[in-house]
Design a protein around this motif. Structure first.
Motif, PDB file in Angstrom:
ATOM      1  N   ALA A   2       0.827  -1.207   0.000  1.00  0.00           N
ATOM      2  CA  ALA A   2       0.000   0.000   0.000  1.00  0.00           C
ATOM      3  C   ALA A   2       0.864   1.261   0.000  1.00  0.00           C
ATOM      4  CB  ALA A   2      -0.894   0.002   1.229  1.00  0.00           C
ATOM      5  N   ILE A   3       0.375   2.261  -0.705  1.00  0.00           N
ATOM      6  CA  ILE A   3       1.034   3.559  -0.748  1.00  0.00           C
ATOM      7  C   ILE A   3       0.545   4.382   0.443  1.00  0.00           C
ATOM      8  CG2 ILE A   3       1.412   5.652  -2.101  1.00  0.00           C
ATOM      9  CD1 ILE A   3       2.479   3.080  -3.435  1.00  0.00           C
ATOM     10  N   LYS A   4       1.466   4.843   1.280  1.00  0.00           N
ATOM     11  CA  LYS A   4       1.104   5.608   2.475  1.00  0.00           C
ATOM     12  C   LYS A   4       1.491   7.080   2.379  1.00  0.00           C
ATOM     13  CE  LYS A   4      -0.580   2.202   4.843  1.00  0.00           C
ATOM     14  NZ  LYS A   4      -1.953   2.130   5.235  1.00  0.00           N
ATOM     15  N   SER A   5       2.503   7.400   1.559  1.00  0.00           N
ATOM     16  CA  SER A   5       2.934   8.786   1.410  1.00  0.00           C
ATOM     17  C   SER A   5       3.625   8.950   0.060  1.00  0.00           C
ATOM     18  CB  SER A   5       3.890   9.183   2.544  1.00  0.00           C
ATOM     19  OG  SER A   5       5.084   8.425   2.467  1.00  0.00           O
ATOM     20  N   ILE A   6       3.918  10.198  -0.269  1.00  0.00           N
ATOM     21  CA  ILE A   6       4.665  10.463  -1.501  1.00  0.00           C
ATOM     22  C   ILE A   6       5.793  11.436  -1.199  1.00  0.00           C
ATOM     23  CG2 ILE A   6       2.727  10.070  -3.069  1.00  0.00           C
ATOM     24  CD1 ILE A   6       2.511  13.140  -3.341  1.00  0.00           C
ATOM     25  N   ALA A  86      18.355  24.325 -19.362  1.00  0.00           N
ATOM     26  CA  ALA A  86      18.567  23.066 -18.641  1.00  0.00           C
ATOM     27  C   ALA A  86      17.224  22.405 -18.352  1.00  0.00           C
ATOM     28  CB  ALA A  86      19.328  23.311 -17.343  1.00  0.00           C
ATOM     29  N   LYS A  87      17.177  21.100 -18.439  1.00  0.00           N
ATOM     30  CA  LYS A  87      15.936  20.343 -18.243  1.00  0.00           C
ATOM     31  C   LYS A  87      15.626  20.178 -16.758  1.00  0.00           C
ATOM     32  CE  LYS A  87      13.952  15.931 -19.733  1.00  0.00           C
ATOM     33  NZ  LYS A  87      14.300  14.701 -20.467  1.00  0.00           N
ATOM     34  N   VAL A  88      14.364  20.446 -16.392  1.00  0.00           N
ATOM     35  CA  VAL A  88      13.894  20.299 -15.014  1.00  0.00           C
ATOM     36  C   VAL A  88      12.703  19.349 -15.037  1.00  0.00           C
ATOM     37  CG1 VAL A  88      12.885  21.477 -13.025  1.00  0.00           C
ATOM     38  CG2 VAL A  88      14.621  22.629 -14.397  1.00  0.00           C
ATOM     39  N   GLN A  89      12.726  18.363 -14.154  1.00  0.00           N
ATOM     40  CA  GLN A  89      11.598  17.439 -14.044  1.00  0.00           C
ATOM     41  C   GLN A  89      11.135  17.374 -12.600  1.00  0.00           C
ATOM     42  OE1 GLN A  89      13.099  13.702 -15.729  1.00  0.00           O
ATOM     43  NE2 GLN A  89      11.738  14.033 -17.469  1.00  0.00           N
ATOM     44  N   LEU A  90       9.817  17.396 -12.421  1.00  0.00           N
ATOM     45  CA  LEU A  90       9.211  17.141 -11.117  1.00  0.00           C
ATOM     46  C   LEU A  90       8.645  15.731 -11.157  1.00  0.00           C
ATOM     47  CD1 LEU A  90       7.314  20.440 -10.404  1.00  0.00           C
ATOM     48  CD2 LEU A  90       9.411  19.642  -9.348  1.00  0.00           C
ATOM     49  N   LEU A  91       8.925  14.971 -10.125  1.00  0.00           N
ATOM     50  CA  LEU A  91       8.487  13.588 -10.058  1.00  0.00           C
ATOM     51  C   LEU A  91       7.792  13.331  -8.733  1.00  0.00           C
ATOM     52  CD1 LEU A  91      11.794  13.642 -11.061  1.00  0.00           C
ATOM     53  CD2 LEU A  91      11.037  11.461 -11.892  1.00  0.00           C
ATOM     54  N   ILE A  92       6.944  12.330  -8.719  1.00  0.00           N
ATOM     55  CA  ILE A  92       6.309  11.865  -7.481  1.00  0.00           C
ATOM     56  C   ILE A  92       6.807  10.448  -7.217  1.00  0.00           C
ATOM     57  CG2 ILE A  92       4.160  11.171  -6.390  1.00  0.00           C
ATOM     58  CD1 ILE A  92       2.729  13.301  -7.929  1.00  0.00           C
ATOM     59  N   GLN A  93       7.308  10.238  -6.000  1.00  0.00           N
ATOM     60  CA  GLN A  93       7.763   8.910  -5.598  1.00  0.00           C
ATOM     61  C   GLN A  93       6.806   8.354  -4.543  1.00  0.00           C
ATOM     62  OE1 GLN A  93      10.609   6.716  -6.387  1.00  0.00           O
ATOM     63  NE2 GLN A  93       9.036   5.516  -5.378  1.00  0.00           N
ATOM     64  N   PRO A  94       6.010   7.324  -4.887  1.00  0.00           N
ATOM     65  CA  PRO A  94       5.167   6.691  -3.870  1.00  0.00           C
ATOM     66  C   PRO A  94       6.030   5.977  -2.826  1.00  0.00           C
ATOM     67  CG  PRO A  94       4.516   6.050  -6.102  1.00  0.00           C
ATOM     68  CD  PRO A  94       5.819   6.757  -6.211  1.00  0.00           C
ATOM     69  N   CYS A  95       5.594   6.021  -1.570  1.00  0.00           N
ATOM     70  CA  CYS A  95       6.338   5.387  -0.480  1.00  0.00           C
ATOM     71  C   CYS A  95       5.396   4.530   0.365  1.00  0.00           C
ATOM     72  CB  CYS A  95       6.992   6.441   0.413  1.00  0.00           C
ATOM     73  SG  CYS A  95       8.213   7.448  -0.451  1.00  0.00           S
ATOM     74  N   ASP A  96       5.976   3.554   1.056  1.00  0.00           N
ATOM     75  CA  ASP A  96       5.189   2.674   1.925  1.00  0.00           C
ATOM     76  C   ASP A  96       5.084   3.282   3.331  1.00  0.00           C
ATOM     77  OD1 ASP A  96       7.646   2.220   3.152  1.00  0.00           O
ATOM     78  OD2 ASP A  96       7.870   0.195   2.349  1.00  0.00           O
ATOM     79  N   GLU A  97       4.593   2.489   4.293  1.00  0.00           N
ATOM     80  CA  GLU A  97       4.389   3.014   5.649  1.00  0.00           C
ATOM     81  C   GLU A  97       5.687   3.352   6.371  1.00  0.00           C
ATOM     82  OE1 GLU A  97       4.048  -1.510   5.791  1.00  0.00           O
ATOM     83  OE2 GLU A  97       3.120   0.057   4.635  1.00  0.00           O
ATOM     84  N   TRP A  98       6.846   2.857   5.881  1.00  0.00           N
ATOM     85  CA  TRP A  98       8.144   3.172   6.462  1.00  0.00           C
ATOM     86  C   TRP A  98       8.884   4.227   5.642  1.00  0.00           C
ATOM     87  CZ3 TRP A  98       6.746  -2.101   5.982  1.00  0.00           C
ATOM     88  CH2 TRP A  98       6.361  -2.679   7.182  1.00  0.00           C
ATOM     89  N   ASP A  99       8.159   4.928   4.753  1.00  0.00           N
ATOM     90  CA  ASP A  99       8.723   5.951   3.863  1.00  0.00           C
ATOM     91  C   ASP A  99       9.801   5.404   2.942  1.00  0.00           C
ATOM     92  OD1 ASP A  99       7.207   8.177   4.107  1.00  0.00           O
ATOM     93  OD2 ASP A  99       8.478   9.175   5.578  1.00  0.00           O
ATOM     94  N   GLN A 100       9.687   4.148   2.585  1.00  0.00           N
ATOM     95  CA  GLN A 100      10.590   3.539   1.617  1.00  0.00           C
ATOM     96  C   GLN A 100       9.941   3.600   0.231  1.00  0.00           C
ATOM     97  OE1 GLN A 100      13.751   2.568   2.478  1.00  0.00           O
ATOM     98  NE2 GLN A 100      13.071   3.561   4.362  1.00  0.00           N
ATOM     99  N   PRO A 101      10.736   3.886  -0.827  1.00  0.00           N
ATOM    100  CA  PRO A 101      10.171   3.993  -2.173  1.00  0.00           C
ATOM    101  C   PRO A 101       9.486   2.702  -2.626  1.00  0.00           C
ATOM    102  CG  PRO A 101      12.445   4.768  -2.131  1.00  0.00           C
ATOM    103  CD  PRO A 101      12.165   4.146  -0.795  1.00  0.00           C
TER     104      PRO A 101
END
Length: 189
Positions: A2-6, A86-101
């Protein structure tokens, strides 16, 4: 799982080096072994939300608390004329309940640096560097000042200057033909 944070990630590809920043404290290691450096996103969070939803044509992103080495290198690249574009990218990284990707980060906005003013302030005995990134994306070619009329000729000329390696922007080619159109509203009896 489950995704808990980003996490909000920002990748800036300068000609001399690629910087990877995330909205947090300390370094962060992703699944590919890349180290992301912690930074504070002071301004532009509402613009980031708009950019991630595909609504922002330009983005002003304020990065504060970045490493002095990054600030120095960014300034050197700016002086050498290598920052603009210069190239700029914004990304979202889903994380679990331990804030691991969990999985790979998703690219939500890609743009190019238009300007990069910076500022150093003193807080106690530390120097705090802040970089403002003024970023445009491909839809910035279609922006107008308030009350302006969109012209096909002007739009093609502007796209040739801002993006010379691509075909001319054909976004407004039908605008002249719309000037003489008459719209008839339906009549209901």
């Amino acid at each position: 799982m489950a995704i808990k944070s980003i996490r909000i990630l920002c990748r800036i590809e300068f000609p001399s080096k690629t910087f990877r920043l995330w909205d947090g404290a300390g370094p962060c290691l992703d699944a590919d072994g890349e180290v992301w450096i912690g930074a504070r996103l002071n301004e532009g969070l509402d613009q980031i939300e708009s950019a991630m939803n595909g609504e922002a044509a330009t983005l002003v992103l304020s990065l504060s608390g970045i490493d002095q080495d990054i600030s120095d290198l960014a300034y050197e690249d700016l002086e050498a004329g290598e920052v603009i574009g210069a190239k700029v990218q914004l990304l979202i990284q889903p994380c679990d309940e331990w804030d691991q990707p969990v999985g790979s980060p998703e690219v939500r906005f890609t743009g190019f640096v238009d300007n990069m003013p910076s500022d150093d302030t003193v807080s106690g005995d530390q120097i705090v560097s802040t970089i403002m990134l003024e970023v445009r994306n491909r839809f910035d070619l279609r922006t107008l000042t308030s009350g302006a009329v969109l012209s096909d000729v002007d739009q093609r000329a502007r796209s040739a200057v801002l993006n010379p390696s691509t075909p001319p922007d054909r976004f407004a080619e039908r605008v002249p033909g719309l000037a003489d159109k008459v719209i008839v509203w339906p009549r209901f009896s």
